[in-house]
Motif scaffolding. Structure first.
Motif, PDB file in Angstrom:
ATOM      1  N   GLU A 364       4.489  -2.194  -5.759  1.00  0.00           N
ATOM      2  CA  GLU A 364       4.393  -3.536  -5.172  1.00  0.00           C
ATOM      3  C   GLU A 364       4.337  -3.502  -3.649  1.00  0.00           C
ATOM      4  N   ARG A 365       4.615  -2.354  -3.039  1.00  0.00           N
ATOM      5  CA  ARG A 365       4.568  -2.235  -1.574  1.00  0.00           C
ATOM      6  C   ARG A 365       3.300  -1.513  -1.147  1.00  0.00           C
ATOM      7  N   ALA A 366       2.818  -1.868   0.021  1.00  0.00           N
ATOM      8  CA  ALA A 366       1.621  -1.216   0.547  1.00  0.00           C
ATOM      9  C   ALA A 366       1.916   0.251   0.842  1.00  0.00           C
ATOM     10  N   LEU A 367       0.975   1.110   0.495  1.00  0.00           N
ATOM     11  CA  LEU A 367       1.149   2.552   0.712  1.00  0.00           C
ATOM     12  C   LEU A 367       1.321   2.865   2.188  1.00  0.00           C
ATOM     13  N   HIS A 368       0.605   2.166   3.045  1.00  0.00           N
ATOM     14  CA  HIS A 368       0.680   2.395   4.486  1.00  0.00           C
ATOM     15  C   HIS A 368       2.105   2.230   4.991  1.00  0.00           C
ATOM     16  N   HIS A 369       2.814   1.204   4.520  1.00  0.00           N
ATOM     17  CA  HIS A 369       4.180   0.961   4.974  1.00  0.00           C
ATOM     18  C   HIS A 369       5.153   1.977   4.378  1.00  0.00           C
ATOM     19  N   GLN A 370       4.917   2.399   3.146  1.00  0.00           N
ATOM     20  CA  GLN A 370       5.839   3.338   2.520  1.00  0.00           C
ATOM     21  C   GLN A 370       5.792   4.716   3.180  1.00  0.00           C
ATOM     22  N   LEU A 371       4.637   5.103   3.703  1.00  0.00           N
ATOM     23  CA  LEU A 371       4.549   6.396   4.383  1.00  0.00           C
ATOM     24  C   LEU A 371       5.251   6.383   5.727  1.00  0.00           C
ATOM     25  N   HIS A 372       5.619   5.221   6.217  1.00  0.00           N
ATOM     26  CA  HIS A 372       6.407   5.131   7.448  1.00  0.00           C
ATOM     27  C   HIS A 372       7.912   5.235   7.180  1.00  0.00           C
ATOM     28  N   ASP A 373       8.313   5.257   5.901  1.00  0.00           N
ATOM     29  CA  ASP A 373       9.740   5.300   5.564  1.00  0.00           C
ATOM     30  C   ASP A 373      10.297   6.711   5.740  1.00  0.00           C
ATOM     31  N   ARG A 374      11.595   6.757   5.942  1.00  0.00           N
ATOM     32  CA  ARG A 374      12.286   8.042   6.071  1.00  0.00           C
ATOM     33  C   ARG A 374      12.652   8.552   4.683  1.00  0.00           C
ATOM     34  N   PRO A 375      12.383   9.841   4.379  1.00  0.00           N
ATOM     35  CA  PRO A 375      12.722  10.376   3.060  1.00  0.00           C
ATOM     36  C   PRO A 375      14.237  10.437   2.844  1.00  0.00           C
ATOM     37  N   THR A 376      14.657  10.210   1.600  1.00  0.00           N
ATOM     38  CA  THR A 376      16.087  10.223   1.254  1.00  0.00           C
ATOM     39  C   THR A 376      16.289  11.077   0.005  1.00  0.00           C
ATOM     40  N   SER A 377      17.504  11.574  -0.163  1.00  0.00           N
ATOM     41  CA  SER A 377      17.874  12.341  -1.354  1.00  0.00           C
ATOM     42  C   SER A 377      18.380  11.389  -2.424  1.00  0.00           C
ATOM     43  N   LEU A 378      18.177  11.750  -3.681  1.00  0.00           N
ATOM     44  CA  LEU A 378      18.623  10.933  -4.792  1.00  0.00           C
ATOM     45  C   LEU A 378      19.795  11.582  -5.511  1.00  0.00           C
TER      46      LEU A 378
END
Length: 378
Positions: A364-378
């Motif tokens: 549901e989120r634009a790919l462009h915006h998600q690639l700007h996110d910081r990676p996190t551990s699960l």
């Protein structure tokens, strides 16, 4: 069945048009009337019509004699842009040819075939047909047939000839303009070291000189090599070796597994965008796919990503052992990644903890915006 017979006649000989059928019917009517009445003038009319039909059929076939076709290479474009296609129609005879219908039979996924009517083709002349075809979807497209059709000069018979003129069109995946990407920026890099190297690369006045080039407006005067400038009579500027940490980034697309098609298209776009971003950051970046192995070079990478498909046969039986950026839809593969890796997952994450940090992609989120996110551990 009638369409198949009509197509066979067009290709092998000639096929009557509507007016041709009508005139043929009239000729047969006058001939039968003449046979019944023994009237000479009816024989003359039917003979004239039959002669006219024979001449029209012969001229239609001769119109396509010594027609030659060729095309120029098609430059690659990105998805959403238009392909520029150039077809050359040449007349190899000393006679003028008229009313040619040219049809470029491209794959249906690209859209309707391109069509052009050439009104006049001069003796030994060439007609340049240039048209644009929108390319909405990435891919490597091939087609081989250009069809030329005519009913000239009388419009009574159609004649068609197909030419083998191969075409290859490469449509690259969309490359997103990323202003930042923490997934790449943080991969195996110390922030303090990178800040130090970045500062040194901008303030250095000494170091290993890579080359000398002419001065350009805006160059720092401290980089001018005065001795060489005096010898050549023009300002020469030093170019120093670029500082880098030597970190290699390997983008791995899990193309051997099955994918949802929409998710796979997003993964291909993400791989192309991450590669372009890493190269602009002067990082040593390569791409790995199951079908091609490790590849490098922007053109090679984009061509491979243009032609790639999910579930492809694996040409390599092993994964790289160095840290990677893993793009997958299989959550079970995340805990098998080498230490220091990152990942992008187009699926629900597994219940067990995942050691390397990454991003769970949300449709549901634009790919462009998600690639700007910081990676996190699960």
């Amino acid at each position: 069945m009638n369409t198949r017979i009509f197509s066979w006649l067009e290709t092998r000989w000639v096929a009557p048009s509507f007016s041709g059928w009508l005139l043929s019917g009239l000729a047969c009517f006058f001939f039968l009337a003449a046979t019944n009445t023994m009237a000479g003038w009816l024989y003359v009319i039917s003979g004239v019509i039959f002669s006219l039909l024979a001449i029209a059929a012969r001229l239609a076939k001769q119109t396509l004699h010594q027609i030659q076709l060729s095309r120029r290479p098609i430059l690659p474009v990105s998805a959403g842009d238009a392909l520029t296609i150039e077809v050359l129609v040449q007349n190899g005879t000393p006679k003028r040819k008229e009313l040619l219908q040219v049809e470029d039979l491209m794959p249906s996924v690209l859209g309707q075939p391109g069509r052009r009517v050439v009104e006049t083709l001069m003796p030994h002349g060439t007609h340049y047909w240039v048209y644009e075809q929108p390319a909405a979807k990435r891919g490597l497209y091939r087609w081989y047939t250009v069809r030329v059709k005519t009913a000239a000069p009388l419009g009574l018979f159609w004649c068609r000839k197909e030419f083998e003129v191969g075409a290859i069109a490469t449509v690259y995946p969309t490359v997103l303009p990323l202003s930042r990407c923490p997934l790449i920026d943080e991969l195996g890099r110390e922030p303090s070291l990178q800040a130090n190297l970045h500062q040194r690369s901008h303030t250095a006045t000494t170091g290993l000189t890579r080359s000398l080039r002419p001065y350009r407006w805006g160059d720092a005067t401290r980089m001018i090599h005065w001795r060489t400038s005096a010898r050549y009579g023009e300002l020469r500027v030093r170019e120093l070796e670029t500082f880098s940490s030597g970190q290699e980034i390997l983008l791995c697309l899990d193309s051997a597994n099955s994918w949802d098609l929409d998710a796979f298209e997003q993964a291909v776009i993400a791989a192309a965008s991450l590669y372009r971003y890493a190269t602009r950051q002067a990082l040593n970046v390569r791409v790995w796919t199951a079908g091609s192995g490790v590849i490098e070079g922007e053109q090679t990478v984009l061509e491979t990503l243009a032609a790639i498909a999910p579930g492809e046969a694996a040409q390599t039986d092993y994964l790289p052992t160095s840290p990677v950026v893993w793009l997958t839809q299989n959550p079970l593969s995340l805990n098998t990644l080498p230490a220091g890796s990152r990942w992008l997952l187009w699926n629900a994450p597994p219940k067990e903890p995942i050691t390397p940090p990454g991003l769970v992609m949300q449709p549901e989120r634009a790919l462009h915006h998600q690639l700007h996110d910081r990676p996190t551990s699960l």
